[in-house]
Scaffold this active site. Structure first.
Site, PDB file in Angstrom:
ATOM      1  N   GLN A 111      19.522  67.500 -13.908  1.00  0.00           N
ATOM      2  CA  GLN A 111      18.457  68.419 -13.546  1.00  0.00           C
ATOM      3  C   GLN A 111      19.004  69.793 -13.150  1.00  0.00           C
ATOM      4  O   GLN A 111      18.379  70.822 -13.446  1.00  0.00           O
ATOM      5  CB  GLN A 111      17.618  67.833 -12.408  1.00  0.00           C
ATOM      6  CG  GLN A 111      16.782  66.635 -12.841  1.00  0.00           C
ATOM      7  CD  GLN A 111      15.704  66.301 -11.827  1.00  0.00           C
ATOM      8  OE1 GLN A 111      15.858  66.523 -10.639  1.00  0.00           O
ATOM      9  NE2 GLN A 111      14.604  65.748 -12.298  1.00  0.00           N
ATOM     10  N   ASP A 134      24.168  66.843  -1.844  1.00  0.00           N
ATOM     11  CA  ASP A 134      23.451  65.743  -1.204  1.00  0.00           C
ATOM     12  C   ASP A 134      22.640  66.288  -0.043  1.00  0.00           C
ATOM     13  O   ASP A 134      23.192  66.904   0.873  1.00  0.00           O
ATOM     14  CB  ASP A 134      24.472  64.713  -0.704  1.00  0.00           C
ATOM     15  CG  ASP A 134      23.835  63.455  -0.154  1.00  0.00           C
ATOM     16  OD1 ASP A 134      22.610  63.442   0.097  1.00  0.00           O
ATOM     17  OD2 ASP A 134      24.567  62.457   0.035  1.00  0.00           O
ATOM     18  N   GLU A 154       7.758  67.231  -2.309  1.00  0.00           N
ATOM     19  CA  GLU A 154       7.751  65.847  -2.803  1.00  0.00           C
ATOM     20  C   GLU A 154       9.161  65.369  -3.135  1.00  0.00           C
ATOM     21  O   GLU A 154       9.383  64.719  -4.150  1.00  0.00           O
ATOM     22  CB  GLU A 154       6.830  65.735  -4.028  1.00  0.00           C
ATOM     23  CG  GLU A 154       5.412  66.182  -3.749  1.00  0.00           C
ATOM     24  CD  GLU A 154       4.521  66.209  -4.978  1.00  0.00           C
ATOM     25  OE1 GLU A 154       4.903  65.609  -6.006  1.00  0.00           O
ATOM     26  OE2 GLU A 154       3.452  66.835  -4.929  1.00  0.00           O
ATOM     27  N   HIS A 158      12.636  60.654  -1.022  1.00  0.00           N
ATOM     28  CA  HIS A 158      13.747  59.922  -1.629  1.00  0.00           C
ATOM     29  C   HIS A 158      14.916  59.704  -0.658  1.00  0.00           C
ATOM     30  O   HIS A 158      15.870  58.998  -0.998  1.00  0.00           O
ATOM     31  CB  HIS A 158      14.266  60.683  -2.853  1.00  0.00           C
ATOM     32  CG  HIS A 158      13.272  60.805  -3.966  1.00  0.00           C
ATOM     33  ND1 HIS A 158      12.857  59.737  -4.718  1.00  0.00           N
ATOM     34  CD2 HIS A 158      12.604  61.887  -4.445  1.00  0.00           C
ATOM     35  CE1 HIS A 158      11.973  60.150  -5.628  1.00  0.00           C
ATOM     36  NE2 HIS A 158      11.806  61.447  -5.481  1.00  0.00           N
TER      37      HIS A 158
END
Length: 330
Positions: A111, A134, A154, A158
């Site tokens: 990505q 990270d 959003e 995760h």
């Protein structure tokens, strides 16, 4: 041995994605959940390696992104961090809308590569940049007190824990800096002791690459535990909009708003799912897409159905908005 693609995808991550969950909820246990949380980077990367194809919903999401920037009161010249930036659609949109300089951070190399390519195409390289990193180690990568503002759209759902990622965000914010987030949550109406509610959460997890879906109550607690001063908190899905947020997933042509919507709605109809997923299976068999892509995308069907059900029953929201500030002095 993992096979890497030139664009950054890794076959083994895609192929292993669905193995992090048991198909039968009754076989899930604490060890299964702990395994997903411990290996959250593999869970998330396996999901996005499998489903990322390009920039979708760019214009449809613009108003949503502009609203977040406005609520955060972003101002020209601010240095802003986009946590979990995906392929950079919101990063570029907010940079242009608010005239701010944005750094996008994403743990998925595939990505990040796409994000840089799209940004160069848009001519925004001087205003927008991307790094692989990270979000549980932001202070280590950027240093403390580095940004005027941070937002996440959003993405922090995760994380293995909200306290962990919110704590890192607070560290990299300058004193008085603002954090805005759209969070995926189970609502206050959700009760994990009810089997059907628990099953719904499980379906959202496996279909959306989320190691552990959490509740709005847990989000409130995390902000308090980390030490943010919450200025605004609202579930935008509770607003009385005539068209619900989940309409593109229903496959109902009557709710299409634009010609492009007709295509999107068809893709989520029974015939659209049959055609697209059959073609994908064929592409995987002849090697046009990595092994495991079809299985990951099959999980998207589970997610689509679960998100629609969660939206209709008000048990799930993808748009719990929180705007919080790091205290000037601690």
């Amino acid at each position: 041995m993992a096979t890497n693609h030139p664009d950054g995808r890794v076959n083994q991550r895609i192929d292993n994605y669905t193995k992090f969950w048991e198909n039968d909820l009754n076989q899930e246990n604490d060890a299964s959940n702990e395994n997903r949380l411990t290996n959250y980077t593999d869970v998330v990367n396996g999901y996005y390696d499998g489903v990322t194809q390009g920039e979708g919903f760019y214009q449809a999401l613009a108003r949503y992104e502009h609203y977040l920037a406005a609520q955060m009161n972003l101002r020209p010249g601010m240095r802003v961090l986009d946590v979990g930036c995906g392929v950079g659609g919101p990063t570029r949109e907010i940079a242009v809308f608010a005239d701010v300089n944005v750094v996008g951070v994403n743990n998925n190399e595939f990505q990040v590569h796409r994000a840089r390519r799209y940004t160069k195409r848009a001519g925004l390289e001087k205003q927008v940049s991307f790094v692989k990193g990270d979000f549980m180690k932001l202070a280590e990568q950027f240093g403390e007190n580095s940004f005027d503002a941070v937002y996440a759209i959003e993405a922090t759902c995760h994380a293995p824990s909200w306290e962990g990622v919110y704590g890192e965000i607070k560290k990299v914010l300058k004193p008085g800096g603002v954090f805005g987030v759209y969070e995926w949550c189970m609502t206050d109406a959700w009760d994990p002791s009810i089997p059907s509610h628990k099953e719904l959460a499980h379906q959202v997890e496996i279909g959306s690459g989320i190691p552990e879906v959490r509740s709005i109550k847990q989000a409130r607690e995390a902000f308090a535990n980390v030490g943010f001063r919450v200025e605004q908190a609202e579930d935008l899905a509770d607003r009385p909009d005539e068209v619900p947020w989940y309409y593109p997933l229903e496959g109902d042509f009557r709710k299409a708003q634009t010609p492009w919507d007709l295509v999107m709605v068809w893709c989520t109809s029974w015939s659209g799912k049959l055609v697209t997923h059959t073609c994908l299976r064929l592409f995987e068999m002849i090697g046009l897409v990595p092994k495991g892509t079809w299985e990951v995308c099959e999980s998207l069907k589970v997610a689509g159905d679960a998100l629609v059900k969660g939206g209709r029953t008000k048990l799930f929201t993808p748009m719990y908005l929180v705007v919080a500030r790091k205290p000037e002095e601690e």
